[in-house]
Design an enzyme around this catalytic site. Structure first.
Site, PDB file in Angstrom:
ATOM      1  N   SER A 271      41.617  57.805  43.916  1.00 65.08           N
ATOM      2  CA  SER A 271      41.592  56.757  44.796  1.00 65.08           C
ATOM      3  C   SER A 271      40.314  56.588  45.281  1.00 65.08           C
ATOM      4  O   SER A 271      39.911  55.682  45.944  1.00 65.08           O
ATOM      5  CB  SER A 271      42.518  57.349  46.027  1.00 65.08           C
ATOM      6  N   CYS A 272      39.366  57.450  44.738  1.00 64.48           N
ATOM      7  CA  CYS A 272      38.153  57.444  45.398  1.00 64.48           C
ATOM      8  C   CYS A 272      36.930  56.880  44.169  1.00 64.48           C
ATOM      9  O   CYS A 272      36.452  55.976  44.420  1.00 64.48           O
ATOM     10  CB  CYS A 272      37.484  58.701  45.846  1.00 64.48           C
ATOM     11  N   PHE A 273      36.938  57.514  43.038  1.00 70.04           N
ATOM     12  CA  PHE A 273      35.948  56.964  42.298  1.00 70.04           C
ATOM     13  C   PHE A 273      36.098  55.613  41.869  1.00 70.04           C
ATOM     14  O   PHE A 273      35.031  54.819  41.815  1.00 70.04           O
ATOM     15  CB  PHE A 273      35.935  57.959  41.147  1.00 70.04           C
TER      16      PHE A 273
END
Length: 434
Positions: A271-273
């Protein structure tokens, strides 16, 4: 200190439970009554190591009473500091959708009309530089009738929580970033994090809100680029018949490089990178800057799943055949399948006419929502039975212990995207970058 946390998703629930563990009194505010009910029962609907224990420790009948949840925004009136932990999903062009957090900020501001005296709001959601100052602060000011820096403070505290280790990451951070544009907001943020600083000795970075926002993006963009670089080097190593991991071990001894994030493989997801890199690329382009290196990092990362499948193609024709996909979560320790490399792998296998059988210790149901037509096994051994090939996408420890499990395959061909399988003479083994 009395703290309210708006949003009880992955980040909101984690920080609420951790703040309670640091001795603060915390109320978690969320529109989802089921989530609120679970927390008040001392439970959580989120799969995260150590989080159920923390919630049970501080919420519910047998808890310390330092953590509770509600759907009522007015609960924040009894607190000193409110953390905004609401989703900022992604548009197709990579930019972030602020509609949810804007609505939350407006509701927060409306609620603050009922409170006399100062209140500090801290943005915890990941937002591009300038969002706190230019978008969220004016919304809070307009809805509350207050003026930032005079009777309401708005700060920024980026999160650096990795799924699977979020509780540890919060309670043992490598840094604490406090972004504030006025002294009183900064003091309140210092007070909130004082127990954590005292307990861990973590360095505290005090800066303005825009810089704090950028630090989060710079952090993830750098790490994502590092992963893509080592994958690029790993691909080159494979062409020369060189073990990329041996090379990585050597260059990791250089303290300018370090050994972290040097495990070449099928690429980064989650979900972040992907979201953060895409967002900062979109923000840069909106300001007429072309982020060439970041775009190259994304391009290489997008190619890694197809590279894995091409290695499988070099050994077997998968059309009409059973192929096992081991690992569906984007990383071990979580049930999160967002941007998992397994998605591209499954799509590629289906395009080749393969009969895909997936297995993951905890993420099966999440992937089933996306691929209901895929067969899902109850164990890795079941997934391997009768398969002409197996691809390893997530490095769960149990895959390293399969041993004789591969002998149930029709063809013992394994393409390992995470270097978790120990090659044996019986297996036709391909590492993705070695």
């Amino acid at each position: 200190m009395d703290i309210s946390v708006i949003g009880s998703g992955y980040v909101g629930t984690t920080i609420a439970a951790c703040f309670a563990d640091l001795g603060h009194s915390v109320v978690n505010i969320d529109v989802d009554a089921d989530v609120v009910e679970a927390i008040n029962a001392g439970d959580t609907l989120i799969h995260e190591e150590g989080l159920p224990e923390l919630v049970a420790k501080h919420a519910g009948e047998n808890g310390t009473g330092r953590l509770r949840a509600t759907t009522n925004y007015e609960a924040l009136l009894e607190t000193d500091v409110t953390f905004l932990c609401l989703p900022t999903p992604q548009y197709d062009d990579g930019s972030i959708d602020l509609s949810i957090i804007e609505t939350g900020a407006e509701q927060l501001g409306e609620t603050l009309k009922g409170k006399s005296g100062w209140h500090t709001v801290v943005v915890k959601s990941t937002v591009v530089p300038g969002t706190t100052d230019d978008v969220l602060t004016p919304i809070i000011e307009s809805a509350s009738g207050r003026t930032a820096g005079e009777d309401v403070g708005v700060g920024m505290n980026p999160e650096f929580l990795r799924e699977g280790t979020a509780v540890t990451d919060f309670l043992d951070p490598d840094k604490i970033v406090l972004g504030a544009d006025d002294e009183r907001t900064r003091r309140d943020m210092q007070e909130v994090f004082a127990p954590l600083e005292a307990e861990t000795g973590a360095p505290v970075v005090e800066t303005d809100t825009r810089t704090a926002e950028m630090i989060k993006y710079a952090n993830n963009a750098f790490l994502a680029t590092k992963v893509s670089l080592i994958n690029d080097l790993g691909n080159i190593c494979k062409e020369f018949g060189i073990d990329a991991y041996e090379v990585a071990d050597a260059i990791g001894l250089d303290d300018r490089i370090s050994e972290q994030f040097l495990r070449s493989g099928v690429g980064w997801g989650g979900s972040c990178f992907p979201k953060d890199v895409a967002a900062i690329i979109a923000a840069a382009k909106a300001n007429d800057y072309e982020p060439t290196v970041l775009e190259a990092a994304v391009e290489l990362n997008d190619k890694q799943p197809e590279r894995l499948l091409e290695l499988l193609d070099s050994h077997v024709d998968v059309e009409g055949e059973r192929v096992a996909v081991l690992g569906l979560a984007f990383k071990p320790g979580t049930d999160d399948t967002r941007n998992s490399r397994a998605i591209e792998v499954i799509e590629g296998l289906q395009a080749r006419g393969a009969r895909v059988v997936g297995y993951d210790p905890v993420a099966t149901e999440n992937m089933r929502e996306r691929f209901p037509d895929v067969t899902y096994a109850e164990s890795a051994a079941e997934a391997l039975e009768g398969a002409v090939g197996a691809v390893v996408v997530t490095d769960w420890d149990e895959f390293a212990a399969l041993d004789d499990g591969f002998e149930a395959m029709k063809e013992l061909v394994v393409v390992d995207g995470r270097r978790i399988i120990e090659p044996t003479p019986k297996i036709t083994y391909e590492g993705l970058t070695w």
